[in-house]
Design a protein around this motif. Structure first.
Motif, PDB file in Angstrom:
ATOM      1  N   LYS A   7      50.322  25.306  58.368  1.00  0.00           N
ATOM      2  CA  LYS A   7      50.387  24.340  57.810  1.00  0.00           C
ATOM      3  C   LYS A   7      50.531  23.069  58.485  1.00  0.00           C
ATOM      4  CE  LYS A   7      52.499  26.403  53.459  1.00  0.00           C
ATOM      5  NZ  LYS A   7      53.722  26.106  52.577  1.00  0.00           N
ATOM      6  N   GLN A   8      51.212  23.126  59.599  1.00  0.00           N
ATOM      7  CA  GLN A   8      51.380  21.989  60.549  1.00  0.00           C
ATOM      8  C   GLN A   8      50.169  21.743  61.366  1.00  0.00           C
ATOM      9  OE1 GLN A   8      54.289  20.186  60.596  1.00  0.00           O
ATOM     10  NE2 GLN A   8      53.020  18.885  61.884  1.00  0.00           N
ATOM     11  N   ALA A   9      49.418  22.896  61.564  1.00  0.00           N
ATOM     12  CA  ALA A   9      48.251  22.995  62.331  1.00  0.00           C
ATOM     13  C   ALA A   9      47.220  21.861  61.344  1.00  0.00           C
ATOM     14  CB  ALA A   9      47.636  23.982  62.599  1.00  0.00           C
ATOM     15  N   ILE A  10      47.344  22.287  60.128  1.00  0.00           N
ATOM     16  CA  ILE A  10      46.382  21.542  59.188  1.00  0.00           C
ATOM     17  C   ILE A  10      46.729  19.929  59.043  1.00  0.00           C
ATOM     18  CG2 ILE A  10      45.669  21.337  56.760  1.00  0.00           C
ATOM     19  CD1 ILE A  10      45.623  24.369  56.525  1.00  0.00           C
ATOM     20  N   ILE A  11      48.114  19.718  58.795  1.00  0.00           N
ATOM     21  CA  ILE A  11      48.416  18.572  58.987  1.00  0.00           C
ATOM     22  C   ILE A  11      47.970  17.635  60.168  1.00  0.00           C
ATOM     23  CG2 ILE A  11      50.499  16.970  58.721  1.00  0.00           C
ATOM     24  CD1 ILE A  11      51.771  19.253  57.008  1.00  0.00           C
ATOM     25  N   LYS A  55      44.902   8.061  53.376  1.00  0.00           N
ATOM     26  CA  LYS A  55      44.212   7.710  52.235  1.00  0.00           C
ATOM     27  C   LYS A  55      44.362   8.864  50.991  1.00  0.00           C
ATOM     28  CE  LYS A  55      40.954   5.343  55.402  1.00  0.00           C
ATOM     29  NZ  LYS A  55      39.727   5.491  55.686  1.00  0.00           N
ATOM     30  N   ASP A  56      44.034   8.336  49.706  1.00  0.00           N
ATOM     31  CA  ASP A  56      44.209   9.138  48.674  1.00  0.00           C
ATOM     32  C   ASP A  56      43.034  10.517  48.698  1.00  0.00           C
ATOM     33  OD1 ASP A  56      45.831   7.599  47.479  1.00  0.00           O
ATOM     34  OD2 ASP A  56      44.381   6.413  46.128  1.00  0.00           O
ATOM     35  N   GLN A  57      41.973  10.231  49.224  1.00  0.00           N
ATOM     36  CA  GLN A  57      41.317  11.321  49.350  1.00  0.00           C
ATOM     37  C   GLN A  57      41.518  12.395  50.330  1.00  0.00           C
ATOM     38  OE1 GLN A  57      40.051   8.180  50.002  1.00  0.00           O
ATOM     39  NE2 GLN A  57      38.395   8.327  51.670  1.00  0.00           N
ATOM     40  N   VAL A  58      42.344  11.872  51.374  1.00  0.00           N
ATOM     41  CA  VAL A  58      42.652  12.889  52.535  1.00  0.00           C
ATOM     42  C   VAL A  58      44.011  13.416  51.855  1.00  0.00           C
ATOM     43  CG1 VAL A  58      43.669  12.697  54.709  1.00  0.00           C
ATOM     44  CG2 VAL A  58      41.926  11.125  54.417  1.00  0.00           C
ATOM     45  N   VAL A  59      44.758  12.722  51.223  1.00  0.00           N
ATOM     46  CA  VAL A  59      46.067  13.485  50.513  1.00  0.00           C
ATOM     47  C   VAL A  59      45.454  14.800  49.684  1.00  0.00           C
ATOM     48  CG1 VAL A  59      47.658  13.342  49.031  1.00  0.00           C
ATOM     49  CG2 VAL A  59      47.379  11.402  50.500  1.00  0.00           C
ATOM     50  N   LYS A  60      44.280  14.570  48.867  1.00  0.00           N
ATOM     51  CA  LYS A  60      43.834  15.445  47.972  1.00  0.00           C
ATOM     52  C   LYS A  60      43.304  16.768  48.850  1.00  0.00           C
ATOM     53  CE  LYS A  60      42.711  12.321  44.268  1.00  0.00           C
ATOM     54  NZ  LYS A  60      41.451  11.846  43.534  1.00  0.00           N
ATOM     55  N   LEU A  61      42.656  16.368  49.727  1.00  0.00           N
ATOM     56  CA  LEU A  61      42.062  17.370  50.892  1.00  0.00           C
ATOM     57  C   LEU A  61      43.123  18.104  51.276  1.00  0.00           C
ATOM     58  CD1 LEU A  61      39.627  18.907  51.736  1.00  0.00           C
ATOM     59  CD2 LEU A  61      39.357  17.288  53.427  1.00  0.00           C
ATOM     60  N   LYS A  63      46.158  18.603  50.364  1.00  0.00           N
ATOM     61  CA  LYS A  63      46.892  19.295  49.396  1.00  0.00           C
ATOM     62  C   LYS A  63      46.176  20.580  49.019  1.00  0.00           C
ATOM     63  CE  LYS A  63      49.034  19.158  44.756  1.00  0.00           C
ATOM     64  NZ  LYS A  63      49.097  20.800  44.635  1.00  0.00           N
ATOM     65  N   LYS A  64      44.796  20.459  48.907  1.00  0.00           N
ATOM     66  CA  LYS A  64      43.922  21.841  48.680  1.00  0.00           C
ATOM     67  C   LYS A  64      44.041  22.818  49.822  1.00  0.00           C
ATOM     68  CE  LYS A  64      38.927  22.741  47.881  1.00  0.00           C
ATOM     69  NZ  LYS A  64      37.731  21.909  47.721  1.00  0.00           N
ATOM     70  N   LYS A  65      43.658  22.211  51.142  1.00  0.00           N
ATOM     71  CA  LYS A  65      43.951  22.841  52.158  1.00  0.00           C
ATOM     72  C   LYS A  65      45.514  23.891  52.230  1.00  0.00           C
ATOM     73  CE  LYS A  65      39.945  21.977  54.382  1.00  0.00           C
ATOM     74  NZ  LYS A  65      39.091  22.805  54.719  1.00  0.00           N
ATOM     75  N   LEU A  66      46.415  22.883  51.843  1.00  0.00           N
ATOM     76  CA  LEU A  66      47.765  23.562  51.923  1.00  0.00           C
ATOM     77  C   LEU A  66      47.895  24.670  50.901  1.00  0.00           C
ATOM     78  CD1 LEU A  66      49.962  20.505  53.156  1.00  0.00           C
ATOM     79  CD2 LEU A  66      48.992  22.505  54.669  1.00  0.00           C
ATOM     80  N   ASP A  67      47.270  24.338  49.625  1.00  0.00           N
ATOM     81  CA  ASP A  67      47.697  25.197  48.684  1.00  0.00           C
ATOM     82  C   ASP A  67      46.746  26.540  48.988  1.00  0.00           C
ATOM     83  OD1 ASP A  67      49.037  23.443  47.147  1.00  0.00           O
ATOM     84  OD2 ASP A  67      47.395  22.904  45.843  1.00  0.00           O
ATOM     85  N   SER A  70      49.254  28.524  50.864  1.00  0.00           N
ATOM     86  CA  SER A  70      50.384  29.107  49.910  1.00  0.00           C
ATOM     87  C   SER A  70      49.558  30.338  49.261  1.00  0.00           C
ATOM     88  CB  SER A  70      50.701  27.978  48.935  1.00  0.00           C
ATOM     89  OG  SER A  70      51.407  26.978  49.957  1.00  0.00           O
ATOM     90  N   ASP A  71      48.519  30.280  48.629  1.00  0.00           N
ATOM     91  CA  ASP A  71      47.973  31.112  47.873  1.00  0.00           C
ATOM     92  C   ASP A  71      47.604  32.440  48.725  1.00  0.00           C
ATOM     93  OD1 ASP A  71      47.900  29.710  45.616  1.00  0.00           O
ATOM     94  OD2 ASP A  71      45.952  29.155  45.729  1.00  0.00           O
ATOM     95  N   SER A  72      47.310  32.527  49.953  1.00  0.00           N
ATOM     96  CA  SER A  72      46.980  33.577  50.881  1.00  0.00           C
ATOM     97  C   SER A  72      48.257  34.194  50.987  1.00  0.00           C
ATOM     98  CB  SER A  72      46.030  33.191  52.063  1.00  0.00           C
ATOM     99  OG  SER A  72      46.948  32.456  52.662  1.00  0.00           O
TER     100      SER A  72
END
Length: 75
Positions: A7-11, A55-61, A63-67, A70-72
């Motif tokens: 997660k930290q790597a993605i952020i 930016k909003d679109q970055v927050v959405k992306l 969140k999608k990557k972090l989810d 979490s799912d995996s």
């Protein structure tokens, strides 16, 4: 690699001035200039500061990557 380190790597991948809502590219006769409206000085797209506000679109992306992580982890 642990879930938290993934997660930290993605952020860290997304954390850059170019993805911040305060980032302002300016086209001049001398070429492109990049400016931070919050800090009031010139910056570069890849720079990172602790005041990062994505930016909003970055927050959405992000969140999608972090989810996806979490799912995996739940499997």
């Amino acid at each position: 690699m642990s879930s938290n380190s993934r997660k930290q790597a993605i952020i860290n991948h997304f954390h850059a001035c170019a993805t911040c809502r305060h980032f302002q590219p300016l086209k001049t006769e001398q070429g492109m200039r990049y400016y931070c409206a919050r800090l009031q000085y010139e910056t570069k797209p890849a720079y990172q500061f602790n005041c990062w506000n994505p930016k909003d679109q970055v927050v959405k992306l992000l969140k999608k990557k972090l989810d996806m992580i979490s799912d995996s982890d739940d499997e």
